[in-house]
Write a protein that holds these residues in place. Structure first.
Motif, PDB file in Angstrom:
ATOM      1  N   MET A   1     -14.188  -1.587  88.309  1.00 48.85           N
ATOM      2  CA  MET A   1     -15.036  -1.404  87.185  1.00 48.85           C
ATOM      3  C   MET A   1     -13.538  -2.678  86.334  1.00 48.85           C
ATOM      4  SD  MET A   1     -14.287   1.744  84.315  1.00 48.85           S
ATOM      5  CE  MET A   1     -14.808   1.119  82.367  1.00 48.85           C
ATOM      6  N   SER A   2     -14.604  -3.822  85.549  1.00 52.21           N
ATOM      7  CA  SER A   2     -14.194  -4.278  84.561  1.00 52.21           C
ATOM      8  C   SER A   2     -12.686  -4.150  83.828  1.00 52.21           C
ATOM      9  CB  SER A   2     -15.502  -5.430  84.378  1.00 52.21           C
ATOM     10  OG  SER A   2     -16.822  -5.755  84.622  1.00 52.21           O
ATOM     11  N   LEU A   3     -11.875  -5.487  83.734  1.00 53.77           N
ATOM     12  CA  LEU A   3     -10.590  -5.270  82.981  1.00 53.77           C
ATOM     13  C   LEU A   3     -11.110  -5.700  82.190  1.00 53.77           C
ATOM     14  CD1 LEU A   3      -8.098  -7.005  84.879  1.00 53.77           C
ATOM     15  CD2 LEU A   3      -8.242  -4.706  84.770  1.00 53.77           C
ATOM     16  N   CYS A   4     -11.230  -4.741  80.354  1.00 53.11           N
ATOM     17  CA  CYS A   4     -11.852  -5.106  79.195  1.00 53.11           C
ATOM     18  C   CYS A   4     -10.494  -5.841  78.804  1.00 53.11           C
ATOM     19  CB  CYS A   4     -12.133  -4.220  78.276  1.00 53.11           C
ATOM     20  SG  CYS A   4     -12.408  -3.986  76.894  1.00 53.11           S
ATOM     21  N   VAL A   5     -10.885  -7.433  78.628  1.00 54.55           N
ATOM     22  CA  VAL A   5     -10.093  -7.883  77.400  1.00 54.55           C
ATOM     23  C   VAL A   5     -10.287  -8.063  75.747  1.00 54.55           C
ATOM     24  CG1 VAL A   5      -9.323 -10.327  76.936  1.00 54.55           C
ATOM     25  CG2 VAL A   5      -9.371  -9.340  79.172  1.00 54.55           C
ATOM     26  N   TRP A   6      -9.210  -7.659  74.699  1.00 50.07           N
ATOM     27  CA  TRP A   6      -9.954  -7.479  73.370  1.00 50.07           C
ATOM     28  C   TRP A   6      -9.438  -9.050  72.857  1.00 50.07           C
ATOM     29  CZ3 TRP A   6      -6.609  -4.883  69.777  1.00 50.07           C
ATOM     30  CH2 TRP A   6      -7.613  -4.514  68.614  1.00 50.07           C
ATOM     31  N   LEU A   7     -10.701  -9.302  72.619  1.00 47.90           N
ATOM     32  CA  LEU A   7     -10.144 -11.047  71.535  1.00 47.90           C
ATOM     33  C   LEU A   7     -10.177 -10.893  70.169  1.00 47.90           C
ATOM     34  CD1 LEU A   7      -9.929 -14.568  71.975  1.00 47.90           C
ATOM     35  CD2 LEU A   7     -13.089 -14.156  72.291  1.00 47.90           C
ATOM     36  N   VAL A   8      -8.992 -11.358  69.274  1.00 49.64           N
ATOM     37  CA  VAL A   8      -9.149 -11.324  68.408  1.00 49.64           C
ATOM     38  C   VAL A   8      -9.397 -12.701  67.582  1.00 49.64           C
ATOM     39  CG1 VAL A   8      -8.185  -9.916  65.886  1.00 49.64           C
ATOM     40  CG2 VAL A   8      -7.998  -8.726  67.868  1.00 49.64           C
ATOM     41  N   GLU A   9     -10.300 -13.186  66.982  1.00 52.09           N
ATOM     42  CA  GLU A   9     -10.070 -14.826  66.674  1.00 52.09           C
ATOM     43  C   GLU A   9     -11.505 -15.104  65.321  1.00 52.09           C
ATOM     44  OE1 GLU A   9      -9.702 -18.198  66.074  1.00 52.09           O
ATOM     45  OE2 GLU A   9      -8.911 -18.008  67.965  1.00 52.09           O
ATOM     46  N   ASP A  10     -10.869 -15.933  64.699  1.00 54.48           N
ATOM     47  CA  ASP A  10     -11.721 -15.771  63.006  1.00 54.48           C
ATOM     48  C   ASP A  10     -12.665 -16.857  63.005  1.00 54.48           C
ATOM     49  OD1 ASP A  10      -9.602 -16.881  62.616  1.00 54.48           O
ATOM     50  OD2 ASP A  10     -10.161 -17.808  61.102  1.00 54.48           O
ATOM     51  N   ASP A  11     -12.352 -17.952  64.245  1.00 52.63           N
ATOM     52  CA  ASP A  11     -13.080 -18.909  64.435  1.00 52.63           C
ATOM     53  C   ASP A  11     -14.455 -18.492  65.127  1.00 52.63           C
ATOM     54  OD1 ASP A  11     -13.936 -21.553  65.825  1.00 52.63           O
ATOM     55  OD2 ASP A  11     -12.484 -22.224  64.376  1.00 52.63           O
ATOM     56  N   ARG A  12     -15.814 -18.707  64.905  1.00 47.06           N
ATOM     57  CA  ARG A  12     -16.840 -18.152  65.650  1.00 47.06           C
ATOM     58  C   ARG A  12     -17.238 -19.316  66.629  1.00 47.06           C
ATOM     59  NH1 ARG A  12     -21.932 -18.237  62.038  1.00 47.06           N
ATOM     60  NH2 ARG A  12     -21.550 -20.275  62.258  1.00 47.06           N
ATOM     61  N   ASP A  13     -16.806 -20.568  66.656  1.00 47.40           N
ATOM     62  CA  ASP A  13     -17.407 -21.365  67.632  1.00 47.40           C
ATOM     63  C   ASP A  13     -16.239 -20.588  68.734  1.00 47.40           C
ATOM     64  OD1 ASP A  13     -19.165 -22.293  66.394  1.00 47.40           O
ATOM     65  OD2 ASP A  13     -18.196 -24.326  66.347  1.00 47.40           O
ATOM     66  N   LEU A  14     -15.193 -20.713  67.960  1.00 39.77           N
ATOM     67  CA  LEU A  14     -13.959 -20.799  69.520  1.00 39.77           C
ATOM     68  C   LEU A  14     -13.878 -19.919  70.416  1.00 39.77           C
ATOM     69  CD1 LEU A  14     -10.901 -21.630  71.169  1.00 39.77           C
ATOM     70  CD2 LEU A  14     -10.234 -20.422  68.805  1.00 39.77           C
ATOM     71  N   ARG A  15     -14.312 -18.702  69.466  1.00 37.89           N
ATOM     72  CA  ARG A  15     -14.816 -17.113  69.608  1.00 37.89           C
ATOM     73  C   ARG A  15     -15.851 -16.914  70.631  1.00 37.89           C
ATOM     74  NH1 ARG A  15     -15.181 -14.874  65.226  1.00 37.89           N
ATOM     75  NH2 ARG A  15     -17.293 -14.428  64.971  1.00 37.89           N
ATOM     76  N   ALA A  16     -16.534 -17.939  70.621  1.00 36.16           N
ATOM     77  CA  ALA A  16     -17.759 -17.350  71.659  1.00 36.16           C
ATOM     78  C   ALA A  16     -17.627 -18.301  72.402  1.00 36.16           C
ATOM     79  CB  ALA A  16     -19.526 -18.177  70.888  1.00 36.16           C
ATOM     80  N   THR A  17     -16.865 -19.700  72.563  1.00 34.83           N
ATOM     81  CA  THR A  17     -16.145 -20.600  73.713  1.00 34.83           C
ATOM     82  C   THR A  17     -15.727 -19.415  74.643  1.00 34.83           C
ATOM     83  OG1 THR A  17     -16.945 -22.611  72.881  1.00 34.83           O
ATOM     84  CG2 THR A  17     -15.614 -22.070  74.991  1.00 34.83           C
TER      85      THR A  17
END
Length: 234
Positions: A1-17
């Motif tokens: 099972m894949s490990l789950c990473v929670w990304l909390v980031e308000d910059d939309r472009d950085l978050r997508a990258t």
């Protein structure tokens, strides 16, 4: 099972990258863009998170508040990310329970390395990410986001690519319906097995010599699907 990473980031472009490069490494990623979003995730989906990437400056508050909530409830590794390069602040956050502090701008390679270190320190066993697959003329390059068949680029929709990538990371192994639905569409879609039938049909039409008699994308009746292990033979 894949490990789950929670990304909390308000910059939309950085978050997508960041989401894209982290998923290429084989992690499952969920995202939040605000403090309110983060608090909702903690309430409803926090138990399945293996690592947190937490931006310090959010539009409706400080990421430090999320760190405090995490440390009261869970022992999950947390890497703070911020444009603020202040030693006093770093020390305060590390003392408050953060595992690491990464200053923007940072390289993707450094972020991934720090994630691996934080997970290892918590005793999580990591396997090398599968980023390339080749068999019967099919070539999948997850890092380059490219699929080719006999040297010709195959154009996939984002969902088709995400499904194929999930199977490629476990090539040779059966991936259950539930796991595919969770990793590709999300927890709320675990009963929607018709999605899998539809998208597997589309992938077979694009990648198999005979979609009615697949030799790469195999069905394991009642269980899930399997992408044949890498190799040159059929």
């Amino acid at each position: 099972m894949s490990l789950c990473v929670w990304l909390v980031e308000d910059d939309r472009d950085l978050r997508a990258t960041l989401r894209e490069v982290i998923e290429v490494e084989g992690y499952r990623v969920i995202t939040s863009a605000t403090l309110a979003d983060a608090q909702a995730v903690l309430t409803h989906a926090g138990a399945g998170i293996d690592l947190v990437l937490l931006d310090l400056g959010l539009p409706d508050g400080e990421g430090e508040a999320v760190l405090a909530l995490l440390r009261r409830e869970r022992n999950v590794p947390v890497i703070m990310i911020s444009a603020r390069d202040d030693d006093g602040q770093k020390i305060r956050l590390l003392d408050a329970g953060a595992d690491d502090y990464l200053v923007k701008p940072f390289s993707v390679g450094e972020l991934l390395a720090r994630m691996r270190v934080a997970l290892r320190h918590r005793g999580t066993r990591l396997q090398a990410a599968v980023t390339h697959y080749q068999r019967n003329g099919l070539e999948i390059d997850l890092a380059a986001h490219r699929v080719a068949l006999h040297g010709e680029t195959v154009h996939l929709t984002p969902t088709e690519f995400k499904l194929l990538a999930r199977l490629a990371r476990s090539a040779g192994q059966v991936v259950t319906h539930r796991q595919l639905l969770t990793d590709v569409w999300g927890n709320e879609f675990v009963e929607h097995t018709h999605y899998l039938r539809l998208y597997m049909g589309q992938l077979r039409a694009k990648l198999e010599a005979d979609s009615a008699e697949p030799c790469l994308l195999l069905t394991e009746p009642g269980v899930g699907y399997r992408l044949m292990e890498p190799g040159n033979a059929g």
